[in-house]
Design a protein around this motif. Structure first.
Motif, PDB file in Angstrom:
ATOM      1  N   GLY A   1      43.012  38.190  39.599  1.00  0.00           N
ATOM      2  CA  GLY A   1      41.834  38.783  38.977  1.00  0.00           C
ATOM      3  C   GLY A   1      41.819  38.739  37.459  1.00  0.00           C
ATOM      4  O   GLY A   1      40.915  39.303  36.837  1.00  0.00           O
ATOM      5  N   ILE A   2      42.784  38.072  36.824  1.00  0.00           N
ATOM      6  CA  ILE A   2      42.803  37.961  35.363  1.00  0.00           C
ATOM      7  C   ILE A   2      43.108  36.518  34.962  1.00  0.00           C
ATOM      8  O   ILE A   2      43.719  35.760  35.718  1.00  0.00           O
ATOM      9  CB  ILE A   2      43.819  38.920  34.704  1.00  0.00           C
ATOM     10  CG1 ILE A   2      45.229  38.659  35.217  1.00  0.00           C
ATOM     11  CG2 ILE A   2      43.403  40.372  34.902  1.00  0.00           C
ATOM     12  CD1 ILE A   2      46.300  39.454  34.484  1.00  0.00           C
ATOM     13  N   PHE A   3      42.683  36.158  33.750  1.00  0.00           N
ATOM     14  CA  PHE A   3      42.899  34.796  33.275  1.00  0.00           C
ATOM     15  C   PHE A   3      42.685  34.721  31.765  1.00  0.00           C
ATOM     16  O   PHE A   3      42.179  35.658  31.145  1.00  0.00           O
ATOM     17  CB  PHE A   3      41.945  33.816  33.980  1.00  0.00           C
ATOM     18  CG  PHE A   3      40.482  34.098  33.747  1.00  0.00           C
ATOM     19  CD1 PHE A   3      39.810  33.560  32.656  1.00  0.00           C
ATOM     20  CD2 PHE A   3      39.774  34.913  34.625  1.00  0.00           C
ATOM     21  CE1 PHE A   3      38.460  33.817  32.446  1.00  0.00           C
ATOM     22  CE2 PHE A   3      38.426  35.178  34.425  1.00  0.00           C
ATOM     23  CZ  PHE A   3      37.769  34.623  33.329  1.00  0.00           C
ATOM     24  N   ASN A   4      43.071  33.584  31.205  1.00  0.00           N
ATOM     25  CA  ASN A   4      42.763  33.235  29.819  1.00  0.00           C
ATOM     26  C   ASN A   4      41.982  31.934  29.804  1.00  0.00           C
ATOM     27  O   ASN A   4      42.179  31.071  30.664  1.00  0.00           O
ATOM     28  CB  ASN A   4      44.033  33.052  28.978  1.00  0.00           C
ATOM     29  CG  ASN A   4      44.673  34.362  28.581  1.00  0.00           C
ATOM     30  OD1 ASN A   4      44.089  35.435  28.755  1.00  0.00           O
ATOM     31  ND2 ASN A   4      45.881  34.296  28.060  1.00  0.00           N
ATOM     32  N   VAL A   5      41.114  31.788  28.815  1.00  0.00           N
ATOM     33  CA  VAL A   5      40.401  30.539  28.572  1.00  0.00           C
ATOM     34  C   VAL A   5      40.714  30.100  27.154  1.00  0.00           C
ATOM     35  O   VAL A   5      40.505  30.854  26.204  1.00  0.00           O
ATOM     36  CB  VAL A   5      38.871  30.713  28.719  1.00  0.00           C
ATOM     37  CG1 VAL A   5      38.142  29.468  28.223  1.00  0.00           C
ATOM     38  CG2 VAL A   5      38.500  31.006  30.159  1.00  0.00           C
ATOM     39  N   SER A   6      41.257  28.882  27.013  1.00  0.00           N
ATOM     40  CA  SER A   6      41.427  28.278  25.696  1.00  0.00           C
ATOM     41  C   SER A   6      40.270  27.324  25.472  1.00  0.00           C
ATOM     42  O   SER A   6      39.997  26.447  26.296  1.00  0.00           O
ATOM     43  CB  SER A   6      42.760  27.509  25.617  1.00  0.00           C
ATOM     44  OG  SER A   6      43.846  28.402  25.504  1.00  0.00           O
TER      45      SER A   6
END
Length: 201
Positions: free
Chosen positions: A59-64
């Motif tokens: 349910g969590i993430f990062n976007v570069s």
């Protein structure tokens, strides 16, 4: 219909990163801010991607946000292989961890966003994740890469030579299917796009 017209949409290219018992990431082209208060984004992720399953689990993430100086090696590393089969971050040092414990790029990217999923919508081949942005940071002032820029200047310089070959080429990654007829439900083994992404050589 000319599906190449879709490359003219002003979408960018992004590295979506998640973490379970391993770190993994994939290239996506759909990240949009949808509200300002609270700050929310949507990301669309192909269900064939291992990162998709990781997002559903955690349910969590990062976007570069990728910049124009990102080399083709970045797209190959994170877009042309599956995290089910390989460690995409093995030997890759241009990374750091944000407060949520997930990696982000410190090079070839001009910003990163951390987000928490609040809603999912099934789109058939993809899932649309609506998410609250929990952190954001500017990395550099480099220009964000667009899909159009990638098609014209990054992928074109790395497209394999096709002289003397008969078949179909994937317009996303350059994979060549040799044969007189492309199977109706063929999926590119490299980037996982369907027949709509192929054109005759």
């Amino acid at each position: 219909m000319d599906n190449n017209a879709l490359f003219k949409l002003t979408s960018g290219l992004f590295l979506l990163i998640a973490k379970t018992d391993k770190d993994n990431g994939c290239i996506i082209n759909t990240v949009l801010q949808v509200t300002a208060s609270p700050v929310r984004i949507v990301v669309a992720v192909n269900k064939n991607n291992f990162t998709h399953d990781m997002l559903k689990e955690t349910g969590i993430f990062n976007v570069s946000v990728l910049s124009e100086n990102a080399p083709m090696d970045i797209y190959k590393r994170f877009g042309y292989t599956s995290g089910r089969d390989t460690n995409k971050f093995n030997g890759f040092n241009s990374i750091s961890r944000s407060e949520n414990g997930i990696l982000y790029l410190t090079e070839y990217s001009n910003a990163f966003l951390s987000a928490k999923i609040i809603e999912e919508k099934d789109l058939g081949t993809h899932t649309l994740f609506t998410s609250d942005v929990t952190d954001a940071e500017i990395i550099s002032e480099d220009t964000s890469v667009t899909y159009d820029y990638y098609q014209k200047y990054i992928k074109t310089a790395n497209t394999p030579k096709t002289e003397g070959k008969k078949g179909f080429i994937c317009t996303v990654c350059g994979y060549i299917y040799e044969g007189s007829e492309l199977p109706e439900n063929f999926i590119c083994p490299v980037c996982k796009h369907g027949t709509e992404a192929f054109k005759p050589l």
